[in-house]
Design a protein around this motif. Sequence first.
Motif, PDB file in Angstrom:
ATOM      1  N   GLY A 163       0.812  -1.209   0.000  1.00  0.00           N
ATOM      2  CA  GLY A 163       0.000   0.000   0.000  1.00  0.00           C
ATOM      3  C   GLY A 163       0.842   1.254   0.000  1.00  0.00           C
ATOM      4  N   GLY A 164       1.955   1.227   0.743  1.00  0.00           N
ATOM      5  CA  GLY A 164       2.859   2.379   0.763  1.00  0.00           C
ATOM      6  C   GLY A 164       3.487   2.630  -0.591  1.00  0.00           C
ATOM      7  N   ALA A 165       3.948   1.565  -1.258  1.00  0.00           N
ATOM      8  CA  ALA A 165       4.548   1.714  -2.587  1.00  0.00           C
ATOM      9  C   ALA A 165       3.542   2.277  -3.586  1.00  0.00           C
ATOM     10  N   LEU A 166       2.295   1.835  -3.489  1.00  0.00           N
ATOM     11  CA  LEU A 166       1.255   2.331  -4.385  1.00  0.00           C
ATOM     12  C   LEU A 166       0.983   3.818  -4.140  1.00  0.00           C
ATOM     13  N   ALA A 167       0.817   4.194  -2.865  1.00  0.00           N
ATOM     14  CA  ALA A 167       0.534   5.593  -2.531  1.00  0.00           C
ATOM     15  C   ALA A 167       1.692   6.502  -2.928  1.00  0.00           C
ATOM     16  N   LEU A 168       2.921   6.030  -2.727  1.00  0.00           N
ATOM     17  CA  LEU A 168       4.096   6.842  -3.052  1.00  0.00           C
ATOM     18  C   LEU A 168       4.257   7.009  -4.564  1.00  0.00           C
ATOM     19  N   ALA A 169       3.909   5.963  -5.320  1.00  0.00           N
ATOM     20  CA  ALA A 169       3.983   6.080  -6.784  1.00  0.00           C
ATOM     21  C   ALA A 169       2.985   7.125  -7.275  1.00  0.00           C
ATOM     22  N   TRP A 170       1.774   7.096  -6.733  1.00  0.00           N
ATOM     23  CA  TRP A 170       0.765   8.096  -7.102  1.00  0.00           C
ATOM     24  C   TRP A 170       1.136   9.485  -6.587  1.00  0.00           C
ATOM     25  N   GLY A 171       1.943   9.523  -5.513  1.00  0.00           N
ATOM     26  CA  GLY A 171       2.358  10.802  -4.954  1.00  0.00           C
ATOM     27  C   GLY A 171       3.550  11.425  -5.656  1.00  0.00           C
ATOM     28  N   GLY A 172       4.065  10.747  -6.703  1.00  0.00           N
ATOM     29  CA  GLY A 172       5.150  11.317  -7.491  1.00  0.00           C
ATOM     30  C   GLY A 172       6.546  11.024  -6.980  1.00  0.00           C
ATOM     31  N   PHE A 173       6.709   9.981  -6.168  1.00  0.00           N
ATOM     32  CA  PHE A 173       8.026   9.647  -5.636  1.00  0.00           C
ATOM     33  C   PHE A 173       8.877   8.865  -6.632  1.00  0.00           C
ATOM     34  N   GLY A 174       8.297   8.399  -7.708  1.00  0.00           N
ATOM     35  CA  GLY A 174       9.051   7.681  -8.724  1.00  0.00           C
ATOM     36  C   GLY A 174       9.581   6.357  -8.209  1.00  0.00           C
ATOM     37  N   ALA A 175      10.780   5.994  -8.688  1.00  0.00           N
ATOM     38  CA  ALA A 175      11.375   4.702  -8.339  1.00  0.00           C
ATOM     39  C   ALA A 175      11.622   4.563  -6.846  1.00  0.00           C
ATOM     40  N   ARG A 176      11.811   5.679  -6.139  1.00  0.00           N
ATOM     41  CA  ARG A 176      12.076   5.623  -4.702  1.00  0.00           C
ATOM     42  C   ARG A 176      10.905   5.042  -3.927  1.00  0.00           C
ATOM     43  N   GLY A 177       9.703   5.157  -4.468  1.00  0.00           N
ATOM     44  CA  GLY A 177       8.516   4.703  -3.756  1.00  0.00           C
ATOM     45  C   GLY A 177       8.543   3.223  -3.436  1.00  0.00           C
ATOM     46  N   LEU A 178       9.120   2.418  -4.326  1.00  0.00           N
ATOM     47  CA  LEU A 178       9.162   0.979  -4.103  1.00  0.00           C
ATOM     48  C   LEU A 178      10.030   0.647  -2.892  1.00  0.00           C
ATOM     49  N   MET A 179      11.191   1.287  -2.787  1.00  0.00           N
ATOM     50  CA  MET A 179      12.088   1.047  -1.667  1.00  0.00           C
ATOM     51  C   MET A 179      11.501   1.599  -0.366  1.00  0.00           C
ATOM     52  N   ILE A 180      10.939   2.798  -0.416  1.00  0.00           N
ATOM     53  CA  ILE A 180      10.369   3.387   0.802  1.00  0.00           C
ATOM     54  C   ILE A 180       9.210   2.526   1.312  1.00  0.00           C
ATOM     55  N   GLY A 181       8.394   2.020   0.397  1.00  0.00           N
ATOM     56  CA  GLY A 181       7.299   1.131   0.795  1.00  0.00           C
ATOM     57  C   GLY A 181       7.809  -0.115   1.493  1.00  0.00           C
ATOM     58  N   TYR A 182       8.898  -0.666   0.984  1.00  0.00           N
ATOM     59  CA  TYR A 182       9.517  -1.851   1.606  1.00  0.00           C
ATOM     60  C   TYR A 182       9.907  -1.553   3.055  1.00  0.00           C
ATOM     61  N   PHE A 183      10.537  -0.399   3.292  1.00  0.00           N
ATOM     62  CA  PHE A 183      10.967  -0.043   4.648  1.00  0.00           C
ATOM     63  C   PHE A 183       9.782   0.251   5.558  1.00  0.00           C
ATOM     64  N   LEU A 184       8.737   0.855   5.012  1.00  0.00           N
ATOM     65  CA  LEU A 184       7.540   1.104   5.811  1.00  0.00           C
ATOM     66  C   LEU A 184       6.910  -0.214   6.279  1.00  0.00           C
TER      67      LEU A 184
END
Length: 437
Positions: A163-184
């Motif tokens: 869910g974090g990776a999805l929200a971050l991708a829609w929020g414009g975080f780009g490729a970083r969203g996948l890694m940040i979602g993993y840590f969340l």
Amino acid sequence: MLARLLKLRHSSFLRGAATLSGGQVIATAVSFGFAPILSRLYSPADYGVLATYMSIAVILAAVANLQMARALVAEADEEQARALLGLSLLLAFGFAALTLVGVLVTGVAGAKGVEELGFWLLLLPATVLASGTGSALLGWANRHHHYRLMSGYQIVNVVISSGGALALAWGGFGARGLMIGYFLGQLAAFLWVWIGSRASLPGLRGLSWSDMRTAGLAHRNYALWTTPTSMIEQVSGASPVLVLSLWGNMLDIVGHYNRARGLLMLPVGILGSAIGQVFFRRAAQDIARDGHCRPLFWRLVAAMSAISIPSFAILAVIAPQLFVFVLGPQWDEAGHIARILAPVMALQLIVMPASKVLWLYHRQRLDFFLSIFFAVSTTVAVASVAFLGFSPEIAIDVFAGVQILLYLVYLSSSILIVERDHRSRQGLAADAAPAKP
């Protein structure tokens, strides 16, 4: 037949397995539900970076508490087990600190091959700490049959990370969203297991270093043999990712491989881990009571074979078309890799729980030497293929072939150990029986 089914309903083994499997089935469903969306928002190269980080993290996590988390499940004495829990947590904090030193030294030295990870390397100590302490608390939960806590750990991790990776991708975080979602997801799961175990933690305050040292020495085989075995197994499993990303800088093919293996591992890892943890505890009880766990072992092998072999045979046939349909046209290569890996996954689902008899029958040394041989063989084979300039697909073919051999040998060894012990007991019983007049 009806009476037998009603009796099974009251089986503690089946209830425990159902609780773990049920929660983990939910986690699998969530992952599969997010997969078509995330695979269209993130590229294979993005998944390649995540795979590289995770490969390094799982190798380090295997050492985090010297596998004392497994020892506390098998320990018969409650006070000794509590001392092992304290020791496991202490070791995890210590190894996380060592990981931080290693990360800083790596950054200063400018080690080749880790440039793509960049800032994410600084989070390795936190990942190691979460893994080391989490596995210890999950081992304690398994010991006391707190299967809902263990089941929720997987669900929380998957829901928050996806869910974090999805929200971050829609929020414009780009490729970083996948890694940040993993840590969340890791952070949320870490908090879940610590909060769920809070009733056990106050009891650790009275532990002395002498108590923990005595408990650790009593189970030193886990540190001496199981820990390097587990680490070697992780190196073996991660060898295609490490070779192709850190050496070959082929993040696209690593992403395809990671997505294929990751989706296949969802049912394998979840079902195999759930059954394996319950089997380990139940088999330890059977051995303490009867001196063996042969009937339970053979029921396990038969059931897992009936589930695994037909399922992955079908998957091998439809994998390329299935991956394109579910993930999108850019993931065609992942479908072909999934077909290659299907026999490996089928065997792994059977062997993952069954091979725990090596620990239960105190064959840690055999486990260690088998792991060394096959890890070296796998890594050298994959590295040789890459060094000689063959295509990445050939490297994955070689990896799959060696892994199939590995699991067959592990299964054969597990069967031989159980059957040899059974024959030995039959011989002792025959010698002890009074002679007929």
